[in-house]
Design a protein around this motif. Structure first.
Motif, PDB file in Angstrom:
ATOM      1  N   PRO A  55     -22.230 -11.590  42.814  1.00  0.00           N
ATOM      2  CA  PRO A  55     -22.347 -13.012  42.553  1.00  0.00           C
ATOM      3  C   PRO A  55     -22.646 -14.016  43.692  1.00  0.00           C
ATOM      4  CG  PRO A  55     -19.844 -12.391  42.622  1.00  0.00           C
ATOM      5  CD  PRO A  55     -20.779 -11.202  42.543  1.00  0.00           C
ATOM      6  N   ILE A  56     -22.304 -13.327  45.042  1.00  0.00           N
ATOM      7  CA  ILE A  56     -22.313 -14.089  46.253  1.00  0.00           C
ATOM      8  C   ILE A  56     -23.892 -14.021  46.519  1.00  0.00           C
ATOM      9  CG2 ILE A  56     -22.168 -14.083  48.927  1.00  0.00           C
ATOM     10  CD1 ILE A  56     -19.460 -12.633  47.755  1.00  0.00           C
ATOM     11  N   GLY A 108     -25.695 -16.098  43.897  1.00  0.00           N
ATOM     12  CA  GLY A 108     -25.654 -17.594  44.092  1.00  0.00           C
ATOM     13  C   GLY A 108     -26.575 -18.102  45.314  1.00  0.00           C
ATOM     14  N   VAL A 167     -12.799 -15.315  44.034  1.00  0.00           N
ATOM     15  CA  VAL A 167     -13.356 -15.170  45.401  1.00  0.00           C
ATOM     16  C   VAL A 167     -12.569 -14.567  46.258  1.00  0.00           C
ATOM     17  CG1 VAL A 167     -14.342 -16.558  46.962  1.00  0.00           C
ATOM     18  CG2 VAL A 167     -14.588 -17.414  44.679  1.00  0.00           C
ATOM     19  N   ASP A 200     -19.873 -21.098  52.029  1.00  0.00           N
ATOM     20  CA  ASP A 200     -20.871 -20.697  51.348  1.00  0.00           C
ATOM     21  C   ASP A 200     -20.489 -19.548  50.216  1.00  0.00           C
ATOM     22  OD1 ASP A 200     -22.852 -20.168  54.390  1.00  0.00           O
ATOM     23  OD2 ASP A 200     -22.806 -21.773  52.743  1.00  0.00           O
ATOM     24  N   ILE A 201     -19.476 -18.601  50.493  1.00  0.00           N
ATOM     25  CA  ILE A 201     -19.219 -17.633  49.369  1.00  0.00           C
ATOM     26  C   ILE A 201     -18.655 -18.376  48.244  1.00  0.00           C
ATOM     27  CG2 ILE A 201     -17.505 -15.663  48.907  1.00  0.00           C
ATOM     28  CD1 ILE A 201     -17.891 -14.931  51.874  1.00  0.00           C
ATOM     29  N   ILE A 202     -17.864 -19.105  48.483  1.00  0.00           N
ATOM     30  CA  ILE A 202     -17.091 -20.063  47.337  1.00  0.00           C
ATOM     31  C   ILE A 202     -18.360 -20.817  46.760  1.00  0.00           C
ATOM     32  CG2 ILE A 202     -15.487 -21.708  46.759  1.00  0.00           C
ATOM     33  CD1 ILE A 202     -14.062 -21.089  49.296  1.00  0.00           C
ATOM     34  N   ASN A 203     -19.171 -21.484  47.310  1.00  0.00           N
ATOM     35  CA  ASN A 203     -20.152 -22.028  46.522  1.00  0.00           C
ATOM     36  C   ASN A 203     -20.931 -21.278  45.783  1.00  0.00           C
ATOM     37  OD1 ASN A 203     -19.144 -24.445  47.837  1.00  0.00           O
ATOM     38  ND2 ASN A 203     -20.810 -24.421  49.534  1.00  0.00           N
ATOM     39  N   SER A 204     -21.537 -19.972  46.355  1.00  0.00           N
ATOM     40  CA  SER A 204     -22.260 -19.277  45.572  1.00  0.00           C
ATOM     41  C   SER A 204     -21.810 -18.791  44.320  1.00  0.00           C
ATOM     42  CB  SER A 204     -22.693 -18.091  46.711  1.00  0.00           C
ATOM     43  OG  SER A 204     -23.061 -18.249  47.652  1.00  0.00           O
ATOM     44  N   VAL A 205     -20.395 -18.289  44.562  1.00  0.00           N
ATOM     45  CA  VAL A 205     -19.684 -17.932  43.466  1.00  0.00           C
ATOM     46  C   VAL A 205     -19.651 -18.776  42.243  1.00  0.00           C
ATOM     47  CG1 VAL A 205     -17.676 -16.716  42.496  1.00  0.00           C
ATOM     48  CG2 VAL A 205     -18.427 -16.103  44.578  1.00  0.00           C
ATOM     49  N   LEU A 214     -21.434 -21.401  41.533  1.00  0.00           N
ATOM     50  CA  LEU A 214     -22.708 -21.517  40.962  1.00  0.00           C
ATOM     51  C   LEU A 214     -22.950 -20.323  40.194  1.00  0.00           C
ATOM     52  CD1 LEU A 214     -24.986 -23.519  41.544  1.00  0.00           C
ATOM     53  CD2 LEU A 214     -26.354 -21.949  43.258  1.00  0.00           C
ATOM     54  N   VAL A 215     -22.820 -19.418  40.323  1.00  0.00           N
ATOM     55  CA  VAL A 215     -23.155 -18.239  39.386  1.00  0.00           C
ATOM     56  C   VAL A 215     -22.309 -18.119  38.215  1.00  0.00           C
ATOM     57  CG1 VAL A 215     -23.185 -15.786  39.319  1.00  0.00           C
ATOM     58  CG2 VAL A 215     -24.182 -16.687  41.194  1.00  0.00           C
TER      59      VAL A 215
END
Lengths: 291, 499
Positions: free
Chosen positions: A18-19, A22, A117, B381-386, B388-389
């Motif tokens: 997912p990272i 994303g 997360v 960044d990691i949190i945002n990406s996850v 988003l997905v």
């Protein structure tokens, strides 16, 4: 034409980190995980349609787990999403394909929904997914297609190599379709098992690459003109700096590789003595007595 | 002049050689010719050097004898005696015919060996052509190592299998009636050899008596007449040549039985006929006293005894290499050792082994992935990406009719077609398809020749004799230089051909 009763299994291992996805969505909004999964579904459907006895399995390789998207254990027949205007069974599609697609999408939704997360788990569990794929293809002729997105994880190296050798022993071919950065481990896997490795230049045309290159199975590939095999870098990495070296020193006790000579092996603490080259003594000329 | 110890076998006068009159002498080891009136031989050839002799055809006026040597030279002798030329020539020819084969074997053996090796191994033959014929290495050096290597192989292959003894050899003699109350026994040397190998006692008797006391014919006649040979070997007390043999055989049989068969898998002692009841099988009690036996039983048991003895001797003769043997050999032959011993079940040898002591074993699990500077992703960044997905996939519905645009698809097809971006590597031909095969084979020959020279070079190390040192600095330098020149010449020749 393959013989009627020969079951051929295709296991697709999709990297759904997912990272990475994303970040990919932010980089290229036109090619996201949805598009990727659509392409995989198209290929899966095509495989099922090629032969009545073909079987399909799809594994999602996440950073927290490896999960079978298809065939799913939790599928209940009446659970199709009823809200949709276009239900899968209404557009006249072959039932098997409809059921397959529904299962896949359902499972992927659930998988993503339960993602937590965690900062330290950012690598795709590819070795585990491959191991599951190997186990599922035991009784029949099978092959594995890996669709890789994120980078290689060096910590999974041992497991990865074990999986590759197990696949080779069982004559299971591993193919790789790489979306972003080249993966040395997958190159080795394809080289050892006799599969195809391809890094595609355009992600948006993934479906076309999958259908053209990876849909035909190993027997049919000999009759097609396909991309040639890549040159695999089999160099070992030295234990001290992790540099890839061609010539190095190997400890005869523990077989660890070093780029420079050192009198003591740092892994097993064996001391080595290398004999110095013999000094060549100059010949003593006999003095002739003067006459 | 001839050595005084040389034996002169034939002298022929009036033999011309190269238009000179003279005398031809045939000696024990050589043939020689000396001109008339002179004391010494001008022509002398060892029989070993002569490859073959030729004579002029019968109708011709000139009666000649030609000797062809191994080296290819030939010498012609013209027999000019008016009366006896033909006879002389024939006498010389016959003598030579007898003598030459004796000497031929010694000289030719080595040459034959070399020829055989060259014929059997095409690679060796090619090496020979490249190195010796073009004078890079001398022939002796070439053969120096090879012959010693092969002599080992040859000695093992010379031990051909010995032919065994047929168990029926005595029966095969099959006497034929002579017509008038006599019997003819046909004895071939094979049969005689079988008899000697199986019954060393008979061989001993033969050695003792022939040819001093009896002729061979008499010996065998007596052999067949004696009761030793006959079926019912009941010792009649007659002083026969072979009665001793019979006694020896009895002794041998008794010792064989005494030793028994050493086979842990079979227990011969416990084998016996066990009768279930009356009417089933034989009676339980064996007759032990000899006096109860009938004559027939006696002769039966005698035959059986002889039969067993004969079989045992035949088998033993096959096992025995020289001279007398021990009955042990028979027993050992029968069971394979592996069948009764298991390595795992035996006591451990207690070999002390050193265990591996690894301090940093995690190094092995790290793959050959060089530590690169990873893209640094912040936890944000990691949190945002996850997120988003997750958002994207929550509403995921497959839309398979719009997976890609046709332009995308066609560009992908172009990339995959021959000549496209992804197909570039395939156009590189393998080098062995570009170079013609004769050039390849010539290069291979040169390569093997170079390897051979290197082998000579490395065999000189360690340099511990002055001879080796000399060889290295002088001789080999030259060889390598010649080889290099050859290669250079080949290279320029090839390049010229291309242009």
């Amino acid at each position: 034409m393959a013989s009627e009763d020969e079951v051929s299994l295709l296991v697709v291992v999709v990297d759904v980190n997912p990272i990475w996805w994303g970040q990919q969505a932010q980089r290229e909004p036109e090619f996201t995980l949805s598009k990727c999964l659509d392409s995989v579904m198209v290929m899966g459907n095509s495989h099922l349609v090629m032969n009545r006895t073909n079987k399909l399995a799809i594994i999602a390789s996440h950073c927290q787990e490896s999960h079978f998207l298809y065939p799913s254990k939790h599928w209940k027949a009446g659970d199709a999403a009823g809200d949709d205007a276009v239900s899968s069974s209404r557009d006249g599609k072959y039932e098997v394909l409809a059921v397959t697609n529904d299962q896949i999408s359902e499972e992927v939704r659930n998988l993503m929904a339960r993602t937590e997360v965690k900062g330290h788990q950012t690598d795709t569990l590819l070795a585990g997914s491959l191991a599951k794929a190997l186990c599922s293809g035991q009784e029949m002729k099978s092959r594995i297609l890996v669709i890789k997105a994120a980078e290689d994880c060096a910590l999974q190296y041992m497991n990865f190599m074990n999986v590759i050798f197990a696949a080779q022993k069982n004559s299971i071919v591993i193919d790789a379709c790489v979306l972003a950065t080249d993966s040395g481990l997958l190159q080795q896997a394809c080289d050892i098992t006799g599969g195809l490795y391809l890094k595609i230049p355009q992600k948006s045309a993934l479906a076309q690459y999958l259908l053209w290159v990876f849909l035909p199975d190993a027997n049919q590939r000999s009759q097609l003109v396909l991309p040639p095999p890549v040159h695999v870098d089999y160099r070992a990495a030295c234990f001290c700096h992790r540099n890839l070296i061609e010539i190095g020193y190997v400890c005869s006790v523990c077989l660890s590789i070093f780029c420079n000579f050192s009198p003591i092996c740092t892994t097993c603490e064996t001391a080595f003595k290398i004999p110095l080259p013999q000094m060549v003594k100059p010949k003593k000329k006999k003095l002739k007595p003067a006459t | 002049m001839a050595a005084s110890s040389e034996e002169v076998l034939l002298v022929v006068k009036k033999v011309r050689q190269k238009k000179q009159d003279g005398t031809l002498y045939l000696m024990a080891e050589r043939i020689a010719w000396g001109p008339e009136g002179k004391d010494r031989f001008t022509v002398s050839h060892l029989y070993a050097d002569i490859r073959c002799q030729k004579i002029s055809p019968d109708g011709k006026a000139k009666i000649q004898l030609q000797l062809v040597l191994h080296t290819g030279e030939s010498t012609t002798f013209h027999f000019a005696n008016e009366n006896s030329a033909l006879r002389d020539r024939d006498a010389a020819k016959d003598l030579l015919q007898q003598l030459l084969p004796k000497f031929k074997k010694k000289a030719n053996k080595e040459l034959e060996e070399k020829n055989r090796m060259l014929q059997e191994d095409p690679v060796l033959f090619q090496l020979y052509k490249d190195l010796v014929v073009s004078q890079v290495i001398s022939a002796e050096e070439f053969w120096a190592n090879r012959l010693s290597m092969n002599s080992v192989n040859h000695s093992t292959s010379n031990n051909k299998q010995e032919v065994g003894i047929s168990a029926a050899f005595l029966a095969d003699i099959r006497p034929q009636t002579d017509g008038c109350n006599g019997l003819r026994y046909n004895l071939t040397s094979d049969i005689i050899e079988s008899i000697f190998r199986t019954y060393p006692a008979v061989k001993q008797k033969y050695a003792e008596n022939v040819p001093h006391n009896l002729t061979e014919k008499e010996f065998w006649t007596r052999f067949f007449q004696s009761h030793y040979f006959h079926r019912d070997r009941i010792s009649t007390g007659l002083q026969d040549l072979f009665s001793e043999c019979a006694k020896q055989d009895e002794k041998g049989l008794k010792s064989m039985v005494g030793q028994g068969v050493k086979n842990p898998l079979v227990d011969l002692q416990s084998l016996e006929d066990k009768a279930l009841d009356e009417g089933y099988g034989t009676a339980a009690t064996p007759s032990t006293s000899n006096s109860n036996r009938t004559v027939k039983e006696n002769s039966n048991s005698a035959i059986i005894k002889r039969f067993n003895h004969h079989s045992a001797m035949v088998l033993a003769a096959g096992l025995r290499k020289h001279g007398w043997f021990s009955f042990h050999d028979l027993g050992d032959w029968y069971f394979p050792v592996g069948a009764i011993e298991y390595e795992d079940l035996q006591q451990e040898d207690g070999l002390k082994t050193v265990s591996l002591n690894l301090k940093k074993s995690d190094r092995y699990s790290h793959g050959p992935v060089p530590i690169q500077t990873q893209h640094y992703t912040t936890s944000q960044d990691i949190i945002n990406s996850v997120i988003l997905v997750q958002h994207e996939m929550a509403n995921y519905k497959p839309c398979l009719t719009q997976v890609m645009s046709s332009t995308m698809a066609s560009s992908a097809i172009v990339a995959l077609s021959p000549g496209g971006v992804l197909m570039q590597a395939g156009t590189q031909q393998a080098i062995n398809q570009m170079v013609p095969s004769e050039v390849q084979s010539e290069l291979k020959h040169l390569y093997t020749a170079a390897g051979e020279l290197l082998r000579h070079f490395w065999s000189c190390f360690p340099v511990n004799t002055p001879f080796l040192e000399e060889k290295l600095t002088g001789h080999l330098e030259e060889m390598l230089q010649t080889a290099y020149n050859k290669f250079h010449a080949w290279q320029t020749r090839r390049m010229m051909r291309k242009t």
